[in-house]
Design a protein around this motif. Structure first.
Motif, PDB file in Angstrom:
ATOM      1  N   LEU A  42      13.914   2.782  -2.549  1.00  0.00           N
ATOM      2  CA  LEU A  42      14.537   2.972  -3.870  1.00  0.00           C
ATOM      3  C   LEU A  42      16.039   2.726  -3.794  1.00  0.00           C
ATOM      4  O   LEU A  42      16.621   2.120  -4.706  1.00  0.00           O
ATOM      5  N   LEU A  43      16.674   3.190  -2.696  1.00  0.00           N
ATOM      6  CA  LEU A  43      18.113   2.962  -2.564  1.00  0.00           C
ATOM      7  C   LEU A  43      18.421   1.475  -2.447  1.00  0.00           C
ATOM      8  O   LEU A  43      19.397   0.987  -3.027  1.00  0.00           O
ATOM      9  N   PHE A  44      17.573   0.734  -1.717  1.00  0.00           N
ATOM     10  CA  PHE A  44      17.780  -0.716  -1.624  1.00  0.00           C
ATOM     11  C   PHE A  44      17.619  -1.370  -2.991  1.00  0.00           C
ATOM     12  O   PHE A  44      18.321  -2.333  -3.303  1.00  0.00           O
TER      13      PHE A  44
ATOM     14  N   ALA B  36       1.198   9.947  -5.274  1.00  0.00           N
ATOM     15  CA  ALA B  36       1.924  10.118  -6.539  1.00  0.00           C
ATOM     16  C   ALA B  36       3.352   9.621  -6.394  1.00  0.00           C
ATOM     17  O   ALA B  36       3.909   9.015  -7.319  1.00  0.00           O
ATOM     18  N   PHE B  37       3.950   9.843  -5.202  1.00  0.00           N
ATOM     19  CA  PHE B  37       5.323   9.372  -5.027  1.00  0.00           C
ATOM     20  C   PHE B  37       5.382   7.847  -5.027  1.00  0.00           C
ATOM     21  O   PHE B  37       6.351   7.269  -5.519  1.00  0.00           O
ATOM     22  N   THR B  41       7.601   5.474  -7.376  1.00  0.00           N
ATOM     23  CA  THR B  41       8.437   4.360  -6.936  1.00  0.00           C
ATOM     24  C   THR B  41       8.272   3.165  -7.861  1.00  0.00           C
ATOM     25  O   THR B  41       9.256   2.531  -8.264  1.00  0.00           O
ATOM     26  N   VAL B  42       7.018   2.869  -8.220  1.00  0.00           N
ATOM     27  CA  VAL B  42       6.756   1.766  -9.148  1.00  0.00           C
ATOM     28  C   VAL B  42       7.480   2.012 -10.469  1.00  0.00           C
ATOM     29  O   VAL B  42       8.165   1.120 -11.003  1.00  0.00           O
ATOM     30  N   ASN B  68       0.697   0.902  -2.133  1.00  0.00           N
ATOM     31  CA  ASN B  68       0.369   2.314  -2.294  1.00  0.00           C
ATOM     32  C   ASN B  68      -1.139   2.513  -2.226  1.00  0.00           C
ATOM     33  O   ASN B  68      -1.635   3.398  -1.522  1.00  0.00           O
ATOM     34  N   PHE B  69      -1.856   1.654  -2.916  1.00  0.00           N
ATOM     35  CA  PHE B  69      -3.327   1.756  -2.940  1.00  0.00           C
ATOM     36  C   PHE B  69      -3.902   1.573  -1.542  1.00  0.00           C
ATOM     37  O   PHE B  69      -4.682   2.409  -1.052  1.00  0.00           O
ATOM     38  N   VAL B  70      -3.483   0.487  -0.863  1.00  0.00           N
ATOM     39  CA  VAL B  70      -4.037   0.205   0.468  1.00  0.00           C
ATOM     40  C   VAL B  70      -3.687   1.321   1.442  1.00  0.00           C
ATOM     41  O   VAL B  70      -4.520   1.750   2.257  1.00  0.00           O
TER      42      VAL B  70
END
Lengths: 201, 98
Positions: A42-44, B36-37, B41-42, B68-70
């Motif tokens: 996220l920072l990148f 969930a994290f 991120t997405v 994330n899924f994989v």
């Protein structure tokens, strides 16, 4: 708003790092390091380096997590108590961090147009690549065209490393065939030693 | 303004998920928290793009969803079979009865 985003993401990053240090269950540590990697991605992204961010997320949160879980399948699941004092590693980390921060002091400011990296060949590439290559992303044009031989060499190195790892791992396949042909009674023992990591490479 | 509010609420959701990740009593809490994290991120990449008026990176956000899924599948497979690579025919026969 961007400053707020940086502060919040950095706070979560530091908290996750502290949690990694303080957790004793190795599985929780693996999960926390995956989230640490996502947070640095996220920072990148906030620094507009989406390609670096994607590499960080794919390697750090994807492959590393899977490899560490494969290691966990072969070893213990909780951390052994440390036999030495944590003071010396802490000192090493603090000194290294201080040296790194000291090294950033005379760096040009973020986005400085007069930084040495921006005044050497960068204007030349920016001026030439739309006419010569016609790719919207100048970084792609430099990597794949102007420095194509360099990228080819990197790919050769990665290919050689991958082939070597595959050769090393596939040596164990013979052991598995022999083990299945020989003893079916101790199949439980051989199962733990084989078949890990070969698909991930 | 709307996107700034969405970003702040997303940070609140991230903090809640991180709390569950740190404290989570069972392993499944932690796996679900990481999953969930990854979704957050997405969302972060999407909102960050619209916040700066440059939503060029939405396709990269899709790639994060795939990773994330994989990754979640790999972790759950580790739970079920205690290993991640290909399984020997013996172990597969024990698990599936085929």
């Amino acid at each position: 708003m961007n400053t707020l985003i940086d502060i919040v993401v950095f706070t979560m990053l530091v908290t996750t790092a502290l949690a990694v240090v303080r957790t004793h269950s190795l599985f929780a540590t693996v999960m926390l390091s995956g989230v640490f990697s996502l947070l640095s991605a996220l920072l990148f992204v906030t620094l507009d380096a989406v390609d670096v961010a994607f590499t960080e997320a794919a390697v750090g949160a994807g492959i590393s997590t899977v490899l560490m879980l494969g290691t966990l399948a072969l070893t213990a699941r909780s951390e052994k108590p440390s036999s030495h004092s944590p003071l010396i590693p802490l000192l090493v980390v603090l000194v290294t961090g201080a040296v790194l921060v000291y090294g950033t002091l005379d760096m040009p400011a973020f986005g400085d147009a007069l930084a040495p990296a921006m005044t050497h060949v960068a204007p030349d590439y920016i001026a030439r690549s739309p006419a010569e290559i016609d790719v919207p992303n100048i970084v792609t044009a430099i990597l794949a065209s102007y420095r194509g031989f360099d990228t080819l060499g990197e790919t050769a190195v990665v290919f050689t490393a991958g082939m070597s790892v595959l050769l090393l791992i596939s040596g164990r396949r013979i052991t598995r065939a022999e083990a299945e042909k020989g003893a079916t009674g101790n199949a439980k023992g051989t199962d733990d030693a084989i078949g890990d990591g070969s698909d991930e490479t | 303004m709307m996107f700034a509010a969405a970003m702040i609420l997303l940070f609140a959701a991230m903090v809640l998920v991180l709390v569950r990740l740190y404290r989570g009593p069972t392993l499944y809490d932690r796996v679900l928290a990481v999953n969930a994290f990854g979704t957050h991120t997405v969302l972060f990449i999407g909102i960050h793009g619209f916040l700066n008026d440059r939503p060029d990176f939405l396709d990269i956000a899709l790639l994060y969803a795939l990773i994330n899924f994989v990754g979640t599948i790999a972790v759950l497979k580790f739970f079920r079979y205690r290993k991640i690579g290909d399984m020997s025919p013996l172990a597969r026969r024990e698990e599936t009865g085929l």
